[in-house]
Design an enzyme around this catalytic site. Structure first.
Site, PDB file in Angstrom:
ATOM      1  N   GLY A  52       0.840  -1.204   0.000  1.00  0.00           N
ATOM      2  CA  GLY A  52       0.000   0.000   0.000  1.00  0.00           C
ATOM      3  C   GLY A  52       0.867   1.243   0.000  1.00  0.00           C
ATOM      4  O   GLY A  52       0.558   2.260   0.618  1.00  0.00           O
TER       5      GLY A  52
ATOM      6  N   LEU B 100       1.639   3.645  -1.967  1.00  0.00           N
ATOM      7  CA  LEU B 100       1.325   4.964  -2.520  1.00  0.00           C
ATOM      8  C   LEU B 100       0.202   5.662  -1.754  1.00  0.00           C
ATOM      9  O   LEU B 100      -0.415   6.599  -2.248  1.00  0.00           O
ATOM     10  CB  LEU B 100       1.015   4.864  -4.011  1.00  0.00           C
ATOM     11  CG  LEU B 100       2.201   4.383  -4.865  1.00  0.00           C
ATOM     12  CD1 LEU B 100       1.883   4.514  -6.348  1.00  0.00           C
ATOM     13  CD2 LEU B 100       3.489   5.137  -4.542  1.00  0.00           C
TER      14      LEU B 100
ATOM     15  N   LEU C   5       1.436   7.268   3.838  1.00  0.00           N
ATOM     16  CA  LEU C   5       2.672   7.076   4.595  1.00  0.00           C
ATOM     17  C   LEU C   5       3.807   6.425   3.815  1.00  0.00           C
ATOM     18  O   LEU C   5       4.970   6.534   4.214  1.00  0.00           O
ATOM     19  CB  LEU C   5       2.391   6.200   5.833  1.00  0.00           C
ATOM     20  CG  LEU C   5       1.270   6.674   6.771  1.00  0.00           C
ATOM     21  CD1 LEU C   5       1.113   5.704   7.940  1.00  0.00           C
ATOM     22  CD2 LEU C   5       1.550   8.078   7.288  1.00  0.00           C
TER      23      LEU C   5
ATOM     24  N   ASP D 299       2.496  -1.442  -4.591  1.00  0.00           N
ATOM     25  CA  ASP D 299       1.087  -1.038  -4.593  1.00  0.00           C
ATOM     26  C   ASP D 299       0.486  -1.597  -5.869  1.00  0.00           C
ATOM     27  O   ASP D 299       1.198  -2.224  -6.670  1.00  0.00           O
ATOM     28  CB  ASP D 299       0.963   0.510  -4.560  1.00  0.00           C
ATOM     29  CG  ASP D 299      -0.307   0.956  -3.847  1.00  0.00           C
ATOM     30  OD1 ASP D 299      -1.373   0.421  -4.178  1.00  0.00           O
ATOM     31  OD2 ASP D 299      -0.229   1.822  -2.962  1.00  0.00           O
ATOM     32  N   ILE D 300      -0.832  -1.340  -6.079  1.00  0.00           N
ATOM     33  CA  ILE D 300      -1.419  -1.735  -7.370  1.00  0.00           C
ATOM     34  C   ILE D 300      -1.635  -0.524  -8.260  1.00  0.00           C
ATOM     35  O   ILE D 300      -2.208  -0.622  -9.333  1.00  0.00           O
ATOM     36  CB  ILE D 300      -2.760  -2.489  -7.183  1.00  0.00           C
ATOM     37  CG1 ILE D 300      -3.773  -1.608  -6.467  1.00  0.00           C
ATOM     38  CG2 ILE D 300      -2.558  -3.807  -6.464  1.00  0.00           C
ATOM     39  CD1 ILE D 300      -5.176  -2.179  -6.489  1.00  0.00           C
TER      40      ILE D 300
ATOM     41  N   ASN E 255      -0.404  -7.185  -5.176  1.00  0.00           N
ATOM     42  CA  ASN E 255      -1.809  -7.262  -4.783  1.00  0.00           C
ATOM     43  C   ASN E 255      -1.873  -8.118  -3.523  1.00  0.00           C
ATOM     44  O   ASN E 255      -1.615  -9.319  -3.568  1.00  0.00           O
ATOM     45  CB  ASN E 255      -2.606  -7.898  -5.930  1.00  0.00           C
ATOM     46  CG  ASN E 255      -4.068  -8.067  -5.560  1.00  0.00           C
ATOM     47  OD1 ASN E 255      -4.477  -7.757  -4.438  1.00  0.00           O
ATOM     48  ND2 ASN E 255      -4.843  -8.562  -6.494  1.00  0.00           N
TER      49      ASN E 255
ATOM     50  N   TYR F  14     -13.646  -0.403   9.650  1.00  0.00           N
ATOM     51  CA  TYR F  14     -12.215  -0.089   9.757  1.00  0.00           C
ATOM     52  C   TYR F  14     -11.701  -0.441  11.161  1.00  0.00           C
ATOM     53  O   TYR F  14     -10.703  -1.155  11.321  1.00  0.00           O
ATOM     54  CB  TYR F  14     -12.038   1.403   9.466  1.00  0.00           C
ATOM     55  CG  TYR F  14     -10.666   1.981   9.680  1.00  0.00           C
ATOM     56  CD1 TYR F  14      -9.576   1.554   8.935  1.00  0.00           C
ATOM     57  CD2 TYR F  14     -10.462   3.001  10.612  1.00  0.00           C
ATOM     58  CE1 TYR F  14      -8.325   2.119   9.111  1.00  0.00           C
ATOM     59  CE2 TYR F  14      -9.219   3.576  10.792  1.00  0.00           C
ATOM     60  CZ  TYR F  14      -8.162   3.131  10.033  1.00  0.00           C
ATOM     61  OH  TYR F  14      -6.929   3.696  10.216  1.00  0.00           O
TER      62      TYR F  14
ATOM     63  N   LYS G 105      -9.160  -3.426  12.388  1.00  0.00           N
ATOM     64  CA  LYS G 105      -7.890  -3.119  13.059  1.00  0.00           C
ATOM     65  C   LYS G 105      -7.773  -3.847  14.394  1.00  0.00           C
ATOM     66  O   LYS G 105      -6.692  -4.301  14.763  1.00  0.00           O
ATOM     67  CB  LYS G 105      -7.739  -1.608  13.234  1.00  0.00           C
ATOM     68  CG  LYS G 105      -7.455  -0.873  11.922  1.00  0.00           C
ATOM     69  CD  LYS G 105      -6.135  -1.318  11.301  1.00  0.00           C
ATOM     70  CE  LYS G 105      -5.792  -0.578  10.037  1.00  0.00           C
ATOM     71  NZ  LYS G 105      -4.487  -0.988   9.467  1.00  0.00           N
TER      72      LYS G 105
HETATM   73  N1  SER Z   1      -6.824   8.719   9.960  1.00  0.00           N
HETATM   74  C1  SER Z   1      -7.671   7.568  10.171  1.00  0.00           C
HETATM   75  C2  SER Z   1      -9.061   7.846   9.784  1.00  0.00           C
HETATM   76  O1  SER Z   1      -9.485   8.958   9.983  1.00  0.00           O
HETATM   77  C3  SER Z   1      -7.626   7.145  11.603  1.00  0.00           C
HETATM   78  O2  SER Z   1      -6.694   6.164  11.746  1.00  0.00           O
HETATM   79  O3  SER Z   1      -9.749   6.968   9.348  1.00  0.00           O
END
Ligand code: SER
Length: 365
Positions: A58, A60, A63, A84-85, A102, A191, A195
């Site tokens: 990932g 691109l 970070l 990245d793809i 991928n 998300y 995580k």
């Molecule tokens: N920056 C992220 C977001 O807002 C939080 O980890 O989804």
């Protein structure tokens, strides 16, 4: 199922790949070794005498390119493979190795790990909080199925693996001010759920198989050269771009909605410091890290010190509902105690460097 249109953000999030090699080789520190670029390697953490070879998935996103630059300065350009793809810019390929990866394709990942003799894997591919809510099945594939590939790959090839987590791994039943390292985690976004799953799976692989899994929970990250995509904390990046271009800033959070934040240089340094911390210093495998906490009205005041005429209005949307369940102040004392984390940028210092960078980008200096 593939969506018909994948934005470049989603494409970036989809790029992924992994590996680790961990403690099979002896990890040592030496000064003055010479990397493949011919530059002396600073802070050289060697594996059987060689610098580690590192893959970033990932790459691109927000970070990846910054981290590649930092790691290349320490371990040599050729030893850090960005992936990245997404089709890279000329600039990206001129800076060092870049490959297609991928993360949903296990064989593709194996091939890269073997071909490039990867030792450490930094797994950045993920859909962020707001965009994840717009496409939950895709978020499950990228954030959960992709991670499963990364963990198995890392176990198979004995890689050290870093996976970022987030303030989004907490939820409405977590203490919000401050939020400790170890507390209730019942997030309400896919998300956040993915995580927490990543944190638990990594810690399980560490405990069960000895995988050298490392994870930091990052706050909102603020950067000038790459845009984040689809996050809840992104308003704190947008305000800088609007201010420097003389645009009206419309904020999708309430003026008093407080969230933990960090400037990208601090974020990348935290990542590297935790990545190379001796295992005996790591009392746990997942740490909160942060630098500051502010709400929109506070960053507006700080930005107006540079651009007094900035016009601002507030129109909270669904991202406000997400922010309302997240930490306001992050307690990162365990990272500070265990491996010496300290931040360099507070709100004022961050505004100064952001506007310096943006002025340069817009040829305003
Ligand atoms: N920056 C992220 C977001 O807002 C939080 O980890 O989804």
């Amino acid at each position: 199922m593939r969506p018909k249109i994948i934005s470049s953000f989603l494409q970036s999030a989809l790029g992924r790949c992994s590996n680790w090699k961990g403690h099979v080789g002896s990890l040592a520190c030496s000064v003055g070794r010479v990397g493949t670029t011919g530059h002396p390697l600073r802070h050289c953490h060697t594996i059987n005498g060689d610098p580690p070879r590192i893959l970033i998935t990932g790459g691109l996103g927000q970070l990846g390119t910054g981290l590649a630059k930092l790691l290349r300065s320490k371990y040599g350009v050729e030893n850090v493979i960005l992936s990245d793809i997404v089709k890279p810019s000329k600039e990206v390929v001129s800076q060092g190795p870049y490959v297609f990866a991928n993360i949903l394709d296990f064989k593709c990942l194996q091939e890269i790990v073997v071909t490039y003799r990867i030792d450490w894997l930094i797994h950045f591919s993920a859909l962020l909080s707001a965009i994840g809510e717009q496409n939950v099945p895709l978020a499950i594939r990228v954030n959960i199925e992709g991670l499963h590939n990364i963990m198995e790959l890392s176990k198979q090839y004995n890689l050290r693996v870093f996976v970022p987590s987030t303030i989004g791994a907490f939820g409405p039943t977590s203490p919000r001010n401050p939020t400790p390292n170890l507390t209730i985690q019942r997030p309400r976004t896919i998300y956040g759920v993915s995580k927490v799953h990543g944190e638990l799976l990594g810690e399980y692989y560490n405990h069960r198989f000895g995988l050298d899994f490392r994870c930091l929970r990052f706050p909102g990250v603020i950067s000038s050269d790459t845009q984040p995509g689809g996050g809840t904390t992104d308003y704190a990046v947008q305000i800088f771009h609007d201010a420097i271009q003389g645009r009206h800033f419309e904020c999708y959070l309430r003026p008093n909605s407080r969230l933990p934040m960090m400037y990208i240089d601090d974020c990348l340094r935290a990542l590297w410091e935790m990545l190379v911390a001796p295992e005996e210093q790591l009392r746990c495998r997942t740490y909160n890290v942060t630098a500051m906490s502010f709400c929109p009205e506070e960053i507006v005041t700080a930005v107006r010190n540079h651009f007094p005429n900035l016009q601002v209005s507030y129109r909270p949307d669904s991202r406000q509902d997400i922010a309302d369940t997240w930490p306001e102040v992050f307690d990162d004392s365990e990272a500070r105690n265990d491996w010496g984390w300290h931040h360099s940028y507070d709100l004022e210092a961050m505004c100064n460097i952001m506007f310096d960078n943006l002025r340069r980008q817009h040829n305003m200096t």
